[in-house]
Design a protein around this motif. Sequence first.
Motif, mmCIF file in Angstrom:
data_model
loop_
_atom_site.group_PDB
_atom_site.id
_atom_site.type_symbol
_atom_site.label_atom_id
_atom_site.label_comp_id
_atom_site.label_asym_id
_atom_site.label_seq_id
_atom_site.Cartn_x
_atom_site.Cartn_y
_atom_site.Cartn_z
ATOM 1 N N PHE A 1 33.529 -48.723 50.487
ATOM 2 C CA PHE A 1 34.847 -48.570 49.873
ATOM 3 C C PHE A 1 35.918 -49.189 50.760
ATOM 4 C CE2 PHE A 1 32.264 -44.976 48.460
ATOM 5 C CZ PHE A 1 32.390 -45.091 47.090
ATOM 6 N N ASN A 2 36.847 -49.850 50.142
ATOM 7 C CA ASN A 2 37.979 -50.428 50.865
ATOM 8 C C ASN A 2 39.254 -49.700 50.472
ATOM 9 O OD1 ASN A 2 36.632 -52.569 52.233
ATOM 10 N ND2 ASN A 2 36.527 -53.673 50.301
ATOM 11 N N PHE A 3 40.205 -49.729 51.366
ATOM 12 C CA PHE A 3 41.517 -49.155 51.080
ATOM 13 C C PHE A 3 42.492 -50.270 50.761
ATOM 14 C CE2 PHE A 3 39.447 -45.902 53.572
ATOM 15 C CZ PHE A 3 39.766 -44.758 52.867
ATOM 16 N N HIS A 4 43.458 -49.964 49.913
ATOM 17 C CA HIS A 4 44.467 -50.966 49.595
ATOM 18 C C HIS A 4 45.349 -51.208 50.822
ATOM 19 C CE1 HIS A 4 45.843 -46.968 48.349
ATOM 20 N NE2 HIS A 4 47.086 -47.355 48.528
ATOM 21 N N ASP A 5 45.892 -52.387 50.888
ATOM 22 C CA ASP A 5 46.664 -52.798 52.058
ATOM 23 C C ASP A 5 48.056 -52.185 52.052
ATOM 24 O OD1 ASP A 5 44.624 -54.404 53.020
ATOM 25 O OD2 ASP A 5 45.328 -56.169 51.920
ATOM 26 N N ARG B 1 51.291 -42.547 53.210
ATOM 27 C CA ARG B 1 50.968 -42.486 54.636
ATOM 28 C C ARG B 1 49.726 -41.643 54.927
ATOM 29 N NH1 ARG B 1 55.996 -39.982 54.905
ATOM 30 N NH2 ARG B 1 55.798 -37.728 54.803
ATOM 31 N N ASN B 2 49.223 -40.883 53.942
ATOM 32 C CA ASN B 2 48.087 -39.995 54.188
ATOM 33 C C ASN B 2 46.840 -40.292 53.352
ATOM 34 O OD1 ASN B 2 49.253 -38.091 56.156
ATOM 35 N ND2 ASN B 2 50.698 -37.691 54.493
ATOM 36 N N ILE B 3 46.925 -41.219 52.403
ATOM 37 C CA ILE B 3 45.821 -41.420 51.462
ATOM 38 C C ILE B 3 44.530 -41.847 52.150
ATOM 39 C CG2 ILE B 3 46.434 -43.807 50.869
ATOM 40 C CD1 ILE B 3 45.098 -41.147 48.421
ATOM 41 N N GLU B 4 44.619 -42.757 53.110
ATOM 42 C CA GLU B 4 43.401 -43.233 53.769
ATOM 43 C C GLU B 4 42.706 -42.100 54.519
ATOM 44 O OE1 GLU B 4 41.828 -46.627 56.873
ATOM 45 O OE2 GLU B 4 43.770 -46.917 55.903
ATOM 46 N N ALA B 5 43.447 -41.333 55.290
ATOM 47 C CA ALA B 5 42.859 -40.218 56.032
ATOM 48 C C ALA B 5 42.264 -39.173 55.093
ATOM 49 C CB ALA B 5 43.905 -39.576 56.941
ATOM 50 N N ALA B 6 42.930 -38.933 53.974
ATOM 51 C CA ALA B 6 42.450 -37.931 53.019
ATOM 52 C C ALA B 6 41.154 -38.361 52.334
ATOM 53 C CB ALA B 6 43.531 -37.649 51.968
ATOM 54 N N LEU B 7 41.004 -39.642 52.091
ATOM 55 C CA LEU B 7 39.836 -40.135 51.358
ATOM 56 C C LEU B 7 38.682 -40.601 52.235
ATOM 57 C CD1 LEU B 7 41.266 -42.244 48.396
ATOM 58 C CD2 LEU B 7 39.945 -40.142 48.281
ATOM 59 N N ARG B 8 38.937 -40.921 53.479
ATOM 60 C CA ARG B 8 37.903 -41.535 54.324
ATOM 61 C C ARG B 8 36.614 -40.701 54.374
ATOM 62 N NH1 ARG B 8 37.511 -45.809 56.724
ATOM 63 N NH2 ARG B 8 39.714 -46.284 56.902
ATOM 64 N N ALA B 9 36.690 -39.416 54.618
ATOM 65 C CA ALA B 9 35.489 -38.575 54.714
ATOM 66 C C ALA B 9 34.751 -38.517 53.374
ATOM 67 C CB ALA B 9 35.851 -37.172 55.184
ATOM 68 N N ALA C 1 30.072 -40.239 50.113
ATOM 69 C CA ALA C 1 29.553 -40.868 48.892
ATOM 70 C C ALA C 1 28.633 -42.035 49.242
ATOM 71 C CB ALA C 1 30.711 -41.340 48.006
ATOM 72 N N GLN C 2 29.027 -42.855 50.204
ATOM 73 C CA GLN C 2 28.190 -43.977 50.629
ATOM 74 C C GLN C 2 26.878 -43.464 51.218
ATOM 75 O OE1 GLN C 2 30.084 -46.965 53.060
ATOM 76 N NE2 GLN C 2 28.140 -47.808 53.722
ATOM 77 N N SER C 3 26.947 -42.433 52.021
ATOM 78 C CA SER C 3 25.748 -41.865 52.630
ATOM 79 C C SER C 3 24.791 -41.334 51.561
ATOM 80 C CB SER C 3 26.140 -40.745 53.596
ATOM 81 O OG SER C 3 25.001 -40.144 54.139
ATOM 82 N N ALA C 4 25.331 -40.653 50.554
ATOM 83 C CA ALA C 4 24.496 -40.128 49.465
ATOM 84 C C ALA C 4 23.813 -41.266 48.703
ATOM 85 C CB ALA C 4 25.341 -39.285 48.511
ATOM 86 N N MET C 5 24.544 -42.338 48.458
ATOM 87 C CA MET C 5 23.961 -43.478 47.761
ATOM 88 C C MET C 5 22.837 -44.096 48.600
ATOM 89 S SD MET C 5 25.523 -47.164 46.742
ATOM 90 C CE MET C 5 25.360 -47.657 48.437
ATOM 91 N N GLU C 6 23.069 -44.278 49.889
ATOM 92 C CA GLU C 6 22.062 -44.873 50.750
ATOM 93 C C GLU C 6 20.825 -43.984 50.862
ATOM 94 O OE1 GLU C 6 24.070 -45.943 54.398
ATOM 95 O OE2 GLU C 6 25.115 -47.602 53.425
ATOM 96 N N GLN C 7 21.021 -42.667 50.896
ATOM 97 C CA GLN C 7 19.882 -41.745 50.923
ATOM 98 C C GLN C 7 19.058 -41.874 49.641
ATOM 99 O OE1 GLN C 7 21.144 -37.727 51.809
ATOM 100 N NE2 GLN C 7 22.208 -38.388 53.654
ATOM 101 N N ARG C 8 19.715 -42.025 48.525
ATOM 102 C CA ARG C 8 19.012 -42.192 47.252
ATOM 103 C C ARG C 8 18.229 -43.500 47.231
ATOM 104 N NH1 ARG C 8 15.770 -40.813 43.644
ATOM 105 N NH2 ARG C 8 16.062 -41.762 41.621
ATOM 106 N N LEU C 9 18.835 -44.586 47.691
ATOM 107 C CA LEU C 9 18.147 -45.876 47.734
ATOM 108 C C LEU C 9 16.915 -45.818 48.641
ATOM 109 C CD1 LEU C 9 21.146 -48.391 47.889
ATOM 110 C CD2 LEU C 9 19.721 -47.827 45.907
ATOM 111 N N ALA C 10 16.988 -45.036 49.698
ATOM 112 C CA ALA C 10 15.867 -44.908 50.630
ATOM 113 C C ALA C 10 14.682 -44.176 50.000
ATOM 114 C CB ALA C 10 16.317 -44.183 51.900
#
Length: 138
Positions: free
Chosen positions: A90-94, A104-112, A117-126
């Motif tokens: 996932f990328n954040f808007h500039d 000023r807080n959206i990136e910190a709020a969404l990063r975790a 979500a990425q980790s769950a997807m990678e676990q499923r692919l594995a």
Amino acid sequence: MKQISSRFSIAVHILSLIAVSSKDCTGDYIAGSVNTNPVIIRRIMGMLKKAGLVDIRPGVGGASLLKDRDQITLLDVYRAVEVIEDGQLFNFHDEPNPECPVGRNIEAALRAEMKEAQSAMEQRLAQVNLSQLAAQFV
């Protein structure tokens, strides 16, 4: 909307075709199955070779798997074709507005959340290997 590169689905298509095919899998044969330009196939095959998943015989020799089908996971393929840039699905808007409380807080709020979500997807692919996938094509 930006999507994940189609390299992943093309790479899985290539490997599945090699896994189930009884004939030599040349670049032209694979390109015909994928219905795309042979140049794209060669580029992705190069990535799969670099990752140690396929052997490519020059000329009309075709390609073969370097590992057993049950030893190649979808996560291996995903990583081989470098689906994501810099390890971030996932990328954040500039430059959101720092004067706005959301901006000023959206990136910190969404990063975790995005990392999970990425980790769950990678676990499923594995959990899915090429043998399991190829069984659906015969």
